[in-house]
Design a protein around this motif. Structure first.
Motif, PDB file in Angstrom:
ATOM      1  N   ASP A 174      -5.762   6.932  -7.917  1.00 45.64           N
ATOM      2  CA  ASP A 174      -5.460   6.500  -6.546  1.00 45.64           C
ATOM      3  C   ASP A 174      -3.938   6.433  -6.429  1.00 45.64           C
TER       4      ASP A 174
ATOM      5  N   HIS B 146      -5.529  -3.338  -6.159  1.00 41.48           N
ATOM      6  CA  HIS B 146      -6.967  -3.435  -6.427  1.00 41.48           C
ATOM      7  C   HIS B 146      -7.234  -2.725  -7.748  1.00 41.48           C
TER       8      HIS B 146
ATOM      9  N   HIS C  63     -11.978   1.575  -5.241  1.00 39.95           N
ATOM     10  CA  HIS C  63     -11.814   0.122  -5.157  1.00 39.95           C
ATOM     11  C   HIS C  63     -12.824  -0.432  -6.159  1.00 39.95           C
TER      12      HIS C  63
ATOM     13  N   THR D  99      -3.916  -0.824  -9.054  1.00 39.88           N
ATOM     14  CA  THR D  99      -2.905  -0.123  -8.265  1.00 39.88           C
ATOM     15  C   THR D  99      -1.767  -1.083  -7.913  1.00 39.88           C
TER      16      THR D  99
ATOM     17  N   GLU E 109       0.613  -0.954  -4.597  1.00 40.81           N
ATOM     18  CA  GLU E 109       0.725  -0.104  -3.415  1.00 40.81           C
ATOM     19  C   GLU E 109       1.232  -0.812  -2.156  1.00 40.81           C
TER      20      GLU E 109
ATOM     21  N   GLU F  48       2.139   4.214  -3.965  1.00 42.15           N
ATOM     22  CA  GLU F  48       1.016   3.645  -4.731  1.00 42.15           C
ATOM     23  C   GLU F  48       1.011   4.222  -6.134  1.00 42.15           C
TER      24      GLU F  48
HETATM   25 MN    MN Z   1      -5.391   1.995  -3.476  1.00 38.07          MN
END
Ligand code: MN
Ligand code: GLY
Ligand code: MN
Length: 479
Positions: A324, A397, A404, A420, A422, A437
């Motif tokens: 992510d 998260h 997630h 993460t 971000e 991120e």
């Molecule tokens: Mn994220």
């Protein structure tokens, strides 16, 4: 390919008729091909040691009980997710098997450690003399060669499945009811995931509807196990992240005024597949100009203009684990002074959070650190207000099999967790969005930045966007 359900039904009727009335005239069906890694749709080799350890860890937590875990079902090309019909396994089933096979079940029979549990091949719990063995039973649908012509070769019950999965007992799924009946007769608690993979399955619904069954949701236990990633999980995550970083570099090298957002999507998702990603971990977000201020914009149809920023929030999925990673690019190749001020504040906030990641701290605390930092370092970047007013989401998260991933905000971080970092600033009236991120592994001594190979600073972003000769705008579909 014939595409209607009716065609499939007629085909199957034909198969049945051939089997009953004309068997004598038909050549004997060829033996189904063996399950090998090279065959399409069969997934990757299974890390049998890693999955055995996970099963043993769960069995050790259950006491005297049984866990019943269904795989995901095959999706129907005509009624179910027709735009994206590849099979993706249930995370809970995958965690304990790494098997990408539909309509299977895993039954884990646990015996209490108090009575001393024995070692079960494929389950892996040690115990004292005379102990009852924990056991793992994998139930697979019997193979139907005629169906495999439509949906691909499957792994059926048998020795090959035992060897590939490292699970000693692999039976036909037709045995599920009798196995569950025997477990119900033990009178022990039954744990099953109370999620969309179980819902509607007759075997699960019978457990749910039987007031004599002491049924519990397995997900909270498994989800807590999933928070700390083991070595096999980290290897998959690192691979997903490396692919995603490469895609961000490919984006940097291709973004130019006049390009459509979907062309950026094509570049990055082409890189994903080129480098062996299985699929996207979530819909790719390519938001330019006003779209850069919409957090989860994924329509990706707008043409990008000089002077705008484009937020590219993407994640390759590899081996069921997703990255992510967000980078924000100036469409023209260089940030304006105002964009740069906003970018530098987002980056400094990202760095303040990164510097704070270590065992013991919570995600909630990282959120506070991000907000406080942005509020107290805004200067005039957001005119008369502090920029935290335009920071409208949480800063972190967990990631893993879900983008997630499982894990509450209040849990103190521990080595092996991956999260993460971000922060973002989104100013709708200026059509200006910036998000940076990164993915961060919690280590014993602090943290490791996993996304270090994606350009991150202003200088790195602008350098990655430089190209010679002058770019030529490629026409998009709508021109
Ligand atoms: Mn994220
Ligand atoms: N890519 C979705 C998120 O960052 O939350
Ligand atoms: Mn993201």
């Amino acid at each position: 390919m014939p595409s209607t359900r009716r065609t499939l039904a007629l085909f199957l009727i034909g198969v049945a008729a051939a089997a009953t009335s004309a068997a004598a005239q038909q050549p004997a069906p060829a033996a189904p091909p063996p399950y090998v890694d090279e065959l399409p749709g069969m997934g990757r080799p299974i890390d049998t040691a890693a999955t055995a350890l996970r099963r043993a860890a769960l069995l050790g937590r259950l006491g005297e009980a049984v866990a019943v875990i269904p795989a995901a079902r095959e999706r129907d090309v005509e009624t179910d997710y027709i735009q994206d019909n590849d099979f993706r396994q249930s995370n809970t089933f995958f965690y304990f098997t790494q098997l990408e096979q539909p309509a299977a079940w895993l039954v884990l029979v646990a015996h209490s450690r108090g009575s001393g549990a024995g070692t079960a091949s494929g389950a892996g719990a040690a115990g004292g003399p005379g102990a009852r063995a924990d056991s793992a039973i994998l139930l697979l649908p019997d193979r139907v060669p005629a169906m495999e012509r439509w949906t691909g070769v499957k792994l059926g019950p048998g020795e090959l499945a035992q060897r590939l999965t490292g699970i000693a007992q692999v039976l036909s799924v037709t045995k599920l009811d009798s196995i569950l009946a025997a477990q119900r007769a033990r009178g022990v608690p039954v744990y099953a995931p109370a999620d969309r993979y179980s819902a509607g399955l007759p075997a699960y619904e019978r457990l749910r509807g039987d007031s004599t069954v002491n049924l519990h949701d397995l997900r909270p236990i498994v989800d807590s196990m999933r928070q700390v990633k083991d070595a096999a999980e980290l290897a998959a995550l690192r691979r997903a992240i490396a692919i995603t970083d490469s895609a961000q570099r490919a984006v940097a090298a291709s973004v130019e005024p006049g390009m459509f957002e979907y062309q950026v999507e094509a570049v990055l998702e082409g890189t994903f597949r080129d480098l062996g990603a299985d699929r996207v971990g979530f819909p790719s977000i390519v938001g330019s100009g006003p779209n850069s201020t919409t957090l989860h914009y994924d329509v990706n149809r707008r043409r990008m203009n000089a002077g705008e920023t484009v937020v590219v929030d993407i994640g390759a999925e590899y081996g069921q684990y997703t990255a992510d990673v967000t980078r924000t690019f100036p469409v023209s190749g260089t940030f304006t002074p105002h964009q740069r001020a906003v970018y530098e504040l987002v980056l400094a906030t990202n760095q303040a959070v990164l510097d704070s990641v270590r065992p013991g701290i919570t995600l909630a605390r990282l959120n506070t650190i991000a907000r406080d930092y942005m509020r107290t370092h805004s200067g005039t970047a957001c005119d008369t207000v502090t920029c935290d007013r335009y920071f409208i989401h949480g800063v972190t998260h967990p990631i893993g099999m879900d983008v997630h991933d499982v894990g509450p905000m209040s849990v103190p971080l521990a080595p092996g967790m991956v999260i993460t970092d971000e922060p973002g600033i989104y100013i709708p009236q200026e059509a200006l969005g910036v998000r940076i991120e990164d993915d961060v592994l919690v280590t014993v001594s602090g943290h490791e930045l996993l996304t270090a190979s994606a350009p991150r600073t202003v200088a790195e972003i602008e350098r990655a966007m430089q190209r010679t000769p002058a770019p030529v705008r490629r026409p998009g579909r709508e021109e």
